[in-house]
Write an enzyme that holds these catalytic residues in place. Sequence first.
Site, PDB file in Angstrom:
ATOM      1  N   GLY A   1       0.822  -1.203   0.000  1.00  0.00           N
ATOM      2  CA  GLY A   1       0.000   0.000   0.000  1.00  0.00           C
ATOM      3  C   GLY A   1       0.851   1.246   0.000  1.00  0.00           C
ATOM      4  O   GLY A   1       2.005   1.248   0.454  1.00  0.00           O
TER       5      GLY A   1
ATOM      6  N   GLY B   1       1.950   3.685   5.119  1.00  0.00           N
ATOM      7  CA  GLY B   1       2.929   3.010   4.274  1.00  0.00           C
ATOM      8  C   GLY B   1       3.588   3.962   3.293  1.00  0.00           C
ATOM      9  O   GLY B   1       4.804   3.886   3.062  1.00  0.00           O
TER      10      GLY B   1
ATOM     11  N   LYS C   1       1.341   0.197  23.038  1.00  0.00           N
ATOM     12  CA  LYS C   1       0.700   0.977  21.963  1.00  0.00           C
ATOM     13  C   LYS C   1      -0.762   0.565  21.823  1.00  0.00           C
ATOM     14  O   LYS C   1      -1.651   1.407  21.608  1.00  0.00           O
ATOM     15  CB  LYS C   1       1.450   0.752  20.645  1.00  0.00           C
ATOM     16  CG  LYS C   1       0.726   1.229  19.366  1.00  0.00           C
ATOM     17  CD  LYS C   1       0.713   2.721  19.222  1.00  0.00           C
ATOM     18  CE  LYS C   1      -0.082   3.186  17.994  1.00  0.00           C
ATOM     19  NZ  LYS C   1       0.488   2.784  16.706  1.00  0.00           N
TER      20      LYS C   1
END
Length: 306
Positions: free
Chosen positions: A7, A12, A185
């Site tokens: 992607g 990305g 995270k």
Amino acid sequence: MKILVVGAGAIGGYFGGRLLEKGEGVTFLVRERRKQELESTGLNIDSVNGNCRLTPQLITKNSEPHPYDVVLLSTKSYQLADAIEDMRPFVGEDTMVLPLLNGIAHVDQLIEAFGETSVIGGLCFVETTLDENGTIVQSSPVNQLVYGERSGEETDRIRQLKRAFDGTKAEFMLSHKINQEMWHKYLFITTMSGITTLFEKPIGPIRKLASGQRTIAVLLEELETVMEADGAPIEKGISKKLLERINGLGEEMKSSMQRDAEKSKPIEAEHLQGFLLAKARESGVAVPVLETVFTKLKLYEQAVKK
């Protein structure tokens, strides 16, 4: 190294673009429509960390198969199954698969598809989006990608990857505790995405209210308890540290889930909040705030499908 980025979207495209800007051997695996767009416009990044205009190497899932040294994966969770099939022809025995998805559930899916040793750990912190022209807009100084062996070892392949990642205009950081950092995270983003999407506001106005501050703190504590019950490798008392971090964010900070909801796009409710809600039920942990957040998200999804 031969680097394949799956992607060329907001994440990305940004990190892959920074590597390409440095001069690394980066190729983007994209859909035909995005390929045509990028062939016309180039890969463009407008960022507080420096703008760049790039001519990327592009392939599609139908291109000639051959293995890459590392595959950087930054799709949404609901796109993962298709992404796995698209990238499969380009993953060899020695390929490292580096996922940047939020959450944890995707790791097992990738291991099942490509094997235990192929999948390394990764996460990122970056506020970025695509504008109407397909330009990647990155609006805050934070642009960090964290990676490492899930075993914590510093292997030859990770040192080679570090050499490729070092020296870019983004912060690529090698971690020897990547599993823990991924769970931290996960706790952070599940809280931030849930709270901002629940209240349909940036984090600033929410946390200014005493009730909002308490809601954030309780959700963090609930999620920490669920993770501890599940045996996750989290730091004791991490919820308090993350509350400080949330209180230090910019007033207008929004989660990507909130931004997607504002555009009536799909969201990752099942992958983020739903996964931990299921773990809470398995462990018998009471999570009333998480239940409230998840209800709001599912109602949103039902409304979008109509």
